[in-house]
Enzyme design. Structure first.
Site, short mmCIF file in Angstrom:
data_model
loop_
_atom_site.label_atom_id
_atom_site.label_comp_id
_atom_site.label_asym_id
_atom_site.label_seq_id
_atom_site.Cartn_x
_atom_site.Cartn_y
_atom_site.Cartn_z
N TYR A 12 7.47 -14.12 -14.25
CA TYR A 12 6.44 -13.16 -13.85
C TYR A 12 5.08 -13.62 -14.36
CZ TYR A 12 3.69 -8.93 -13.27
OH TYR A 12 2.70 -8.05 -12.91
N ALA A 63 0.81 -1.23 0.00
CA ALA A 63 0.00 0.00 0.00
C ALA A 63 0.83 1.27 0.00
CB ALA A 63 -0.93 0.00 1.22
N ASN A 64 2.15 1.14 -0.05
CA ASN A 64 3.01 2.33 0.04
C ASN A 64 3.30 2.98 -1.31
OD1 ASN A 64 4.49 -0.21 -0.19
ND2 ASN A 64 6.32 1.07 -0.29
#
Length: 321
Positions: free
Chosen positions: A204, A49-50
């Protein structure tokens, strides 16, 4: 000097052409509007969330008066992001709580969940957002290939350890951030850790396909529980996710310029996870994938129930469940 400019133009043109072919037409994003108290009294966990989508969706949730638990690896970065969110949210806002979570460490995941289960009376929404993209070959603290470990296995254990409180909080929601690059992925059951051959792009894509198969199997297991789980593909967004991608020095200015033309802003990228966290339109909907707040048709390999069950069983063993 002329040669350098010429090379830059050629390389930059190649980058623009590549981006246009890879992400040909991103639809204009309409920003969602909800009543200011839509999420009042609700507690939401957002991993990563940063920054990027995680920060943007956290800010929107706080504006809607949610209590947002920012689950982040870097506490200093999380504190700075929290200050930005509070400033942006204005006077009538929810609450921001910062907690440490390193998805590359199963010990950290267990400690985080133990703390949540001890301190929180309910969790209304879990947004599995954090991720790592095309990093050099490294392993998590538990010996997993980093992209599989963070993007899939860390969130797999996190979700499992929070299922009891999510069920007790029903109706509740789980939101899983995947990627359209799942289309290029295959689950290599013979070498999930990519120890024999490491291709960072393929790994990925494998991890993002794993997100979708996890969503599929989890939805099946949660039927009748009051907990829904849905995935989303946000499109290409201007975030720090691509920090490990090597761009030729002369092409960097053109690449950054192109990002403002072809990429979504973090706020635009946050609209679909916000929709899945808040919207009454998806109440009771589970096991689906969304893009631009609309259900997305997935390729058959992302809806393969046998592969989903097999990956589930292997993942349980890998994380020690």
């Amino acid at each position: 000097m002329f040669i350098a400019v010429l090379i830059a133009a050629v390389v930059g043109g190649g980058v623009l052409l590549f981006l246009r072919r890879l992400f040909p037409q991103q639809k204009a994003v309409k920003l969602l509007q909800y009543p200011a108290d839509t999420m009042r009294g609700k507690t939401v966990i957002v991993t990563g969330a940063n920054s990027g989508i995680g920060k943007a969706v956290s800010a929107e949730l706080v504006k809607l008066q949610a209590r947002v638990i920012m689950a982040c690896r870097d506490r200093r970065s999380a504190e700075e992001a929290a200050q930005d969110i509070k400033k942006e949210a204005g006077p009538e806002q929810g609450q921001v709580v910062i907690k440490h979570l390193d998805l590359a460490s199963l010990k950290s995941v267990r400690e985080f969940c133990e703390e949540i289960n001890k301190e929180e009376s309910k969790i209304d929404v879990l947004i599995n957002n954090a991720g790592i993209y095309q990093c050099p070959y490294t392993k998590t603290k538990d010996g997993f290939e980093m992209q599989l470990g963070v993007n899939h296995l860390g969130h797999f254990l996190l979700t499992h350890l929070l299922l009891d409180i999510l069920k007790a909080s029903a109706p509740s929601r789980i939101v899983v951030v995947s990627s359209k690059l799942y289309k290029h992925g295959q689950i290599n059951f013979d070498d999930l850790n990519s120890e024999n051959n490491y291709d960072k792009a393929a790994c990925y894509s494998q991890s993002k396909l794993a997100n979708l198969l996890f969503t599929l199997e989890l939805a099946r297991q949660l039927e009748g529980s009051g907990v829904t789980v849905n995935a989303l593909t946000p499109g290409i967004v201007r975030t720090r996710l691509g920090r490990h991608v090597q761009i030729p020095f002369l092409a960097k200015p053109l690449f950054h310029l192109a990002s403002f033309v072809f990429f979504k802003s973090p706020l635009e990228g946050a609209q679909t996870p916000l929709y899945l966290a808040c919207s009454p339109e998806v109440e009771g909907v589970s096991g689906k994938c969304f893009a631009n707040c609309t259900e997305e048709e997935l390729m058959p390999k992302a809806t393969d129930e046998q592969a989903a069950k097999k990956l589930w069983d292997i993942s349980r063993r890998m994380v020690g469940l």
